[in-house]
Design a protein around this motif. Structure first.
Motif, PDB file in Angstrom:
ATOM      1  N   ASP A  61       0.844  -1.183   0.000  1.00 47.34           N
ATOM      2  CA  ASP A  61       0.000   0.000   0.000  1.00 47.34           C
ATOM      3  C   ASP A  61       0.884   1.240   0.000  1.00 47.34           C
ATOM      4  OD1 ASP A  61      -2.617   1.440   0.389  1.00 47.34           O
ATOM      5  OD2 ASP A  61      -1.552   2.098   2.191  1.00 47.34           O
ATOM      6  N   ARG A  62       0.794   2.028  -1.066  1.00 48.88           N
ATOM      7  CA  ARG A  62       1.704   3.159  -1.236  1.00 48.88           C
ATOM      8  C   ARG A  62       1.432   4.289  -0.247  1.00 48.88           C
ATOM      9  NH1 ARG A  62       4.950   3.389  -5.664  1.00 48.88           N
ATOM     10  NH2 ARG A  62       4.833   1.569  -7.028  1.00 48.88           N
ATOM     11  N   SER A  63       0.189   4.475   0.136  1.00 50.69           N
ATOM     12  CA  SER A  63      -0.116   5.599   1.020  1.00 50.69           C
ATOM     13  C   SER A  63       0.397   5.381   2.438  1.00 50.69           C
ATOM     14  CB  SER A  63      -1.626   5.856   1.044  1.00 50.69           C
ATOM     15  OG  SER A  63      -2.319   4.729   1.545  1.00 50.69           O
ATOM     16  N   SER A  64       0.323   4.164   2.931  1.00 51.60           N
ATOM     17  CA  SER A  64       0.756   3.876   4.305  1.00 51.60           C
ATOM     18  C   SER A  64       2.131   3.237   4.385  1.00 51.60           C
ATOM     19  CB  SER A  64      -0.254   2.934   4.975  1.00 51.60           C
ATOM     20  OG  SER A  64      -0.228   1.658   4.339  1.00 51.60           O
ATOM     21  N   GLY A  65       2.588   2.674   3.287  1.00 54.57           N
ATOM     22  CA  GLY A  65       3.860   1.961   3.302  1.00 54.57           C
ATOM     23  C   GLY A  65       3.770   0.562   3.864  1.00 54.57           C
ATOM     24  N   LYS A  66       2.550   0.064   4.082  1.00 54.33           N
ATOM     25  CA  LYS A  66       2.397  -1.258   4.695  1.00 54.33           C
ATOM     26  C   LYS A  66       2.431  -2.377   3.646  1.00 54.33           C
ATOM     27  CE  LYS A  66      -0.035   0.482   8.739  1.00 54.33           C
ATOM     28  NZ  LYS A  66      -1.204   0.362   9.643  1.00 54.33           N
ATOM     29  N   LEU A  67       2.962  -3.523   4.068  1.00 54.32           N
ATOM     30  CA  LEU A  67       3.127  -4.684   3.189  1.00 54.32           C
ATOM     31  C   LEU A  67       2.209  -5.810   3.654  1.00 54.32           C
ATOM     32  CD1 LEU A  67       5.018  -5.793   0.834  1.00 54.32           C
ATOM     33  CD2 LEU A  67       6.256  -6.951   2.675  1.00 54.32           C
ATOM     34  N   PHE A  68       1.548  -6.463   2.690  1.00 51.00           N
ATOM     35  CA  PHE A  68       0.654  -7.586   2.951  1.00 51.00           C
ATOM     36  C   PHE A  68       1.266  -8.845   2.337  1.00 51.00           C
ATOM     37  CE2 PHE A  68      -1.779  -3.791   3.248  1.00 51.00           C
ATOM     38  CZ  PHE A  68      -2.867  -4.023   4.065  1.00 51.00           C
ATOM     39  N   VAL A  69       1.261  -9.932   3.101  1.00 47.62           N
ATOM     40  CA  VAL A  69       1.858 -11.190   2.641  1.00 47.62           C
ATOM     41  C   VAL A  69       0.868 -12.327   2.858  1.00 47.62           C
ATOM     42  CG1 VAL A  69       3.761 -12.828   2.897  1.00 47.62           C
ATOM     43  CG2 VAL A  69       4.183 -10.377   3.222  1.00 47.62           C
ATOM     44  N   VAL A  70       0.603 -13.092   1.798  1.00 45.98           N
ATOM     45  CA  VAL A  70      -0.252 -14.278   1.903  1.00 45.98           C
ATOM     46  C   VAL A  70       0.549 -15.441   2.470  1.00 45.98           C
ATOM     47  CG1 VAL A  70      -1.567 -16.003   0.606  1.00 45.98           C
ATOM     48  CG2 VAL A  70      -1.691 -13.589  -0.048  1.00 45.98           C
ATOM     49  N   CYS A  71       0.003 -16.091   3.493  1.00 48.04           N
ATOM     50  CA  CYS A  71       0.556 -17.355   4.008  1.00 48.04           C
ATOM     51  C   CYS A  71      -0.403 -18.452   3.545  1.00 48.04           C
ATOM     52  CB  CYS A  71       0.664 -17.331   5.521  1.00 48.04           C
ATOM     53  SG  CYS A  71       1.648 -15.963   6.156  1.00 48.04           S
ATOM     54  N   ILE A  77      -3.517 -13.915   5.730  1.00 49.93           N
ATOM     55  CA  ILE A  77      -2.729 -12.830   5.158  1.00 49.93           C
ATOM     56  C   ILE A  77      -2.207 -11.988   6.320  1.00 49.93           C
ATOM     57  CG2 ILE A  77      -2.767 -10.762   3.711  1.00 49.93           C
ATOM     58  CD1 ILE A  77      -5.172 -12.107   2.238  1.00 49.93           C
ATOM     59  N   LEU A  78      -0.917 -11.755   6.350  1.00 46.29           N
ATOM     60  CA  LEU A  78      -0.309 -10.930   7.386  1.00 46.29           C
ATOM     61  C   LEU A  78      -0.082  -9.510   6.861  1.00 46.29           C
ATOM     62  CD1 LEU A  78       2.385 -13.301   8.938  1.00 46.29           C
ATOM     63  CD2 LEU A  78       0.042 -12.903   9.711  1.00 46.29           C
ATOM     64  N   ARG A  79      -0.303  -8.539   7.720  1.00 39.36           N
ATOM     65  CA  ARG A  79      -0.007  -7.145   7.375  1.00 39.36           C
ATOM     66  C   ARG A  79       1.143  -6.650   8.243  1.00 39.36           C
ATOM     67  NH1 ARG A  79      -4.510  -3.823   9.047  1.00 39.36           N
ATOM     68  NH2 ARG A  79      -3.261  -3.181  10.837  1.00 39.36           N
ATOM     69  N   PHE A  80       2.168  -6.128   7.578  1.00 36.63           N
ATOM     70  CA  PHE A  80       3.346  -5.613   8.262  1.00 36.63           C
ATOM     71  C   PHE A  80       3.362  -4.093   8.174  1.00 36.63           C
ATOM     72  CE2 PHE A  80       4.427  -9.910   7.082  1.00 36.63           C
ATOM     73  CZ  PHE A  80       5.192 -10.387   8.142  1.00 36.63           C
ATOM     74  N   ALA A  81       3.826  -3.450   9.241  1.00 35.77           N
ATOM     75  CA  ALA A  81       4.073  -2.015   9.197  1.00 35.77           C
ATOM     76  C   ALA A  81       5.120  -1.738   8.128  1.00 35.77           C
ATOM     77  CB  ALA A  81       4.553  -1.530  10.562  1.00 35.77           C
ATOM     78  N   ASN A  82       5.272  -0.487   7.769  1.00 36.49           N
ATOM     79  CA  ASN A  82       6.228  -0.122   6.725  1.00 36.49           C
ATOM     80  C   ASN A  82       7.559  -0.847   6.940  1.00 36.49           C
ATOM     81  OD1 ASN A  82       8.087   1.161   4.993  1.00 36.49           O
ATOM     82  ND2 ASN A  82       6.890   3.049   5.054  1.00 36.49           N
ATOM     83  N   PRO A  83       7.929  -1.764   6.019  1.00 39.83           N
ATOM     84  CA  PRO A  83       9.124  -2.592   6.252  1.00 39.83           C
ATOM     85  C   PRO A  83      10.426  -1.820   6.287  1.00 39.83           C
ATOM     86  CG  PRO A  83       7.703  -3.546   4.559  1.00 39.83           C
ATOM     87  CD  PRO A  83       7.208  -2.162   4.808  1.00 39.83           C
ATOM     88  N   SER A  84      10.439  -0.561   5.814  1.00 41.17           N
ATOM     89  CA  SER A  84      11.687   0.192   5.823  1.00 41.17           C
ATOM     90  C   SER A  84      12.222   0.376   7.238  1.00 41.17           C
ATOM     91  CB  SER A  84      11.484   1.559   5.167  1.00 41.17           C
ATOM     92  OG  SER A  84      10.554   2.333   5.897  1.00 41.17           O
ATOM     93  N   GLY A  85      11.322   0.328   8.225  1.00 40.74           N
ATOM     94  CA  GLY A  85      11.760   0.474   9.603  1.00 40.74           C
ATOM     95  C   GLY A  85      11.784  -0.823  10.383  1.00 40.74           C
ATOM     96  N   LEU A  86      11.558  -1.943   9.710  1.00 35.32           N
ATOM     97  CA  LEU A  86      11.504  -3.230  10.397  1.00 35.32           C
ATOM     98  C   LEU A  86      12.812  -3.987  10.283  1.00 35.32           C
ATOM     99  CD1 LEU A  86       7.969  -4.545   9.329  1.00 35.32           C
ATOM    100  CD2 LEU A  86       8.592  -3.319  11.416  1.00 35.32           C
ATOM    101  N   ALA A  87      13.092  -4.802  11.277  1.00 38.67           N
ATOM    102  CA  ALA A  87      14.249  -5.685  11.233  1.00 38.67           C
ATOM    103  C   ALA A  87      13.898  -6.950  10.470  1.00 38.67           C
ATOM    104  CB  ALA A  87      14.686  -6.027  12.656  1.00 38.67           C
ATOM    105  N   ASN A  88      14.911  -7.663  10.026  1.00 39.52           N
ATOM    106  CA  ASN A  88      14.676  -8.961   9.395  1.00 39.52           C
ATOM    107  C   ASN A  88      13.872  -9.854  10.330  1.00 39.52           C
ATOM    108  OD1 ASN A  88      16.139  -8.256   7.126  1.00 39.52           O
ATOM    109  ND2 ASN A  88      18.038  -9.208   7.825  1.00 39.52           N
ATOM    110  N   GLY A  89      12.889 -10.559   9.773  1.00 41.43           N
ATOM    111  CA  GLY A  89      12.094 -11.491  10.563  1.00 41.43           C
ATOM    112  C   GLY A  89      11.111 -10.835  11.507  1.00 41.43           C
ATOM    113  N   ALA A  90      10.751  -9.580  11.255  1.00 39.41           N
ATOM    114  CA  ALA A  90       9.874  -8.830  12.155  1.00 39.41           C
ATOM    115  C   ALA A  90       8.473  -9.427  12.224  1.00 39.41           C
ATOM    116  CB  ALA A  90       9.790  -7.377  11.695  1.00 39.41           C
ATOM    117  N   ASN A  91       7.758  -9.091  13.281  1.00 41.80           N
ATOM    118  CA  ASN A  91       6.375  -9.527  13.469  1.00 41.80           C
ATOM    119  C   ASN A  91       5.418  -8.690  12.624  1.00 41.80           C
ATOM    120  OD1 ASN A  91       7.041 -11.482  15.347  1.00 41.80           O
ATOM    121  ND2 ASN A  91       6.668 -10.164  17.103  1.00 41.80           N
ATOM    122  N   ALA A  92       4.338  -9.330  12.201  1.00 35.73           N
ATOM    123  CA  ALA A  92       3.249  -8.619  11.550  1.00 35.73           C
ATOM    124  C   ALA A  92       2.423  -7.891  12.600  1.00 35.73           C
ATOM    125  CB  ALA A  92       2.367  -9.607  10.784  1.00 35.73           C
TER     126      ALA A  92
END
Length: 473
Positions: A61-71, A77-92
């Motif tokens: 999502d370009r407006s919020s910077g959030k990433l969605f991943v299908v499991c 489906i997991l939603r992650f906060a803007n990954p630019s500020g997340l560490a590897n293996g971060a929680n959704a």
């Protein structure tokens, strides 16, 4: 010439140099991973906020910077906060399809999923889900702010949220695999089990169970045969629309990608305009080369017109620059996940993929996110926007009586040097001989001459210029 008098400057080139738009070199290294703690180990696929079990779709999502991943195998489906500020293996931060992060049961309601594959976030922030096992597409309004186990707002392919019956009509689906909403509010669905692509026009106005407007891959809404020609498909599993309104289809079992121009205007059963992965519309052999695919599963086109294709059985993503201008069966320009276009060696490193199946998207910074399901992870590949260092040369005389001057030197770049170019004065840029070691013979005019030398890397970044000044006596 005294080497300390060399002047460095950025040169605006344009005419004869490659595009300065940064893209990806072949065999790039990922710089972030979700689902695993580092880039060289697989994810565990655990039923936790960080676990990805067979991740098969990604959307940004370009407006919020959030990433969605299908499991896929966790039916969520997991939603992650803007990954630019997340560490590897971060929680959704949230989950769709399940009431919490530990539940993994499939279901057929407005809050549950069954083997979802492709997802898409449109410009309005709506999440669209190809809920394959339930033979339907779901839509969630305001997906970036929804909490755990949110309720879907729309269902297509079924008359309601609790019916699960596959079918072949304008209102039914059979194992939909991919979804995409274009700029004209058309929803495109790869209705894989029916060997067709459906278009739902004005999707924002539709009610539950609405009928599709048009169909490609079949002559009508009740035919479901597969074939290999310009009007038929065999298990299409990926759809996307580029900025010019062209529809691109990963026609998986035909080992090809189809292009439909002005897709929104096409009638039922229209013919494709071009094909990649095969030399023509009637061939469907698989292969491992720059011209072939082996079960292409998903695809996306960037703003520059480069097409990226997940080539499932070849454990790679291949890209075609200026894809819309390519002739049928044209060769790819580069590859991600393998060292070259003729190698299939799956792995779990920052450069390798292992049977990527579905899920590819760009974030707002231009980074490419690729699902790597067999490794239980999603990787981020950032584009190369760093220009090569300026070229270096040997000693250059301050003056010469000759009309020609031979210069030699070296050039380097992390991702490789494509070309070294030079010009005398305001003349056209010309190619030197060689790359990392180069030479050229410059023609000098009487009097003072300024020679500019630049390095072009493999994605088109241009270095600052090295300028040398020579007087012809």
């Amino acid at each position: 010439m005294n080497p300390h008098s060399v002047v460095l400057a950025v040169v605006a080139i344009g005419l004869s140099l490659p595009s300065a738009r940064a893209q990806f070199p072949s065999f790039p290294a990922a710089d972030k991973v979700l689902g695993a703690n580092n880039l060289n180990t697989p994810g565990a696929g655990s039923n936790t906020p960080s676990g990805l079990s067979f991740p098969s779709g990604v959307a940004f999502d370009r407006s919020s910077g959030k990433l969605f991943v299908v499991c896929n195998s966790q039916h969520r489906i997991l939603r992650f906060a803007n990954p630019s500020g997340l560490a590897n293996g971060a929680n959704a931060e949230s989950v769709f399809g399940q009431v919490n992060f530990s539940s993994i049961d499939p279901g057929a309601t407005a809050t549950t999923l069954n083997t979802p594959y492709g997802i898409h976030i449109d410009v309005s922030g709506r999440l669209w889900v190809a809920d394959s096992g339930n033979h339907r597409v779901l839509m969630f309004q305001g997906a970036t702010s929804l909490g755990l186990g949110a309720t879907a707002d729309l269902v297509l392919g079924q008359p309601n949220f609790t019916t699960v019956v596959a079918g072949t009509t304008a209102a039914k689906m059979n194992t939909p695999w991919s979804v995409f909403v274009d700029a004209e509010d058309n929803l495109w669905v790869a209705d894989s089990g029916n060997h067709r692509v459906l278009k739902f026009a004005s999707v924002s106005t539709l009610a539950n169970g609405a009928s599709a407007t048009n169909v490609l891959g079949q002559p009508n809404f009740v035919t479901t045969t597969s074939n290999t020609n310009a009007v038929k498909m065999s298990f299409p599993s990926g759809v996307t629309i580029d900025t010019a309104g062209r529809l691109w289809v990963a026609d998986q079992n035909n080992h090809r990608v189809l292009r439909f121009d002005a897709a929104a205007t096409l009638g039922n059963g229209a013919a494709a305009n071009a094909v990649l992965g095969q030399p023509d519309f009637i061939t469907n052999t698989n292969g491992l080369s720059a011209n072939a695919f082996n079960l292409p599963a998903d695809l996306i086109v960037d703003a520059a017109g480069t097409l990226y294709v997940i080539d499932f059985f070849n454990s790679r993503v291949v890209f075609h620059k200026n894809a819309a201008t390519k002739a049928d069966g044209a060769a790819a320009d580069g590859v991600i996940g393998q060292p070259d276009l003729f190698t299939n060696s799956p792995g779990v490193t920052e450069r390798k993929l292992n049977s990527p199946y579905s899920g590819i998207t760009f974030d707002a910074a231009g980074a490419l996110w690729i699902s790597d399901p067999s490794n239980g992870r999603v990787l981020r590949f950032s584009p190369d926007r760093i220009a090569a260092p300026p070229a270096t040369s040997g000693k250059v005389p301050k003056s010469t009586s000759s009309s020609k001057l031979t210069l030699r030197g070296s050039a380097s770049d992390t991702n490789g040097v494509a070309q070294v170019r030079y010009r005398v004065g305001k003349g056209a840029f010309l190619a030197a001989s060689g790359t990392t070691s180069w030479t050229f013979k410059a023609k000098l005019k009487p009097g003072k001459n300024t020679i500019e030398i630049v390095t072009v890397d493999t994605v088109g970044n241009v270095s600052a210029a090295k300028r040398v000044k020579v007087t012809r006596e």
